[in-house]
Design a protein around this motif. Structure first.
Motif: not given
Length: 103
Positions: A62-67
């Motif tokens: 999930x790219x939403x958790x990348x940062x």
């Protein structure tokens, strides 16, 4: 980690069991909006998760958790400890997850 995903799935199983029991006791009660972590992630991040096959893969891809980072305090010599003053630990856990778990 897989252990974290397993814990989330066990919580999801409890929520779903409770949901079905309540719906059986109260046939007019519709709790279909109560979804598992995996289902909620897929619905909320529609089209952004690259592997929807498991709870763990939904989190990892999930790219939403990348940062996102873990709340820690640097104690020197390259060592860190959890920041227990962080909102997630002193508010979300005791007034969210712990209460929900108690139900």
């Amino acid at each position: 980690t897989q252990d974290t995903a397993d814990m989330l799935e066990r919580l999801d199983d409890e929520y779903q069991q409770l949901r079905h029991a309540l719906e059986q006791r109260c046939p007019l009660l519709d709790l279909s909006a109560i979804k598992t972590t995996r289902e909620s992630s897929i619905e909320y991040y529609h089209g952004k998760i690259t592997d929807e096959s498991t709870t763990l893969s939904c989190i990892k891809t999930n790219p939403g958790y990348d940062t996102l980072t873990s709340p820690v305090v640097d104690v020197g010599d390259g060592m860190v400890v959890p920041n227990f003053d962080y909102r997630y630990l002193n508010s979300d856990l005791p007034y969210g997850l712990v209460v929900t778990r108690g139900v």
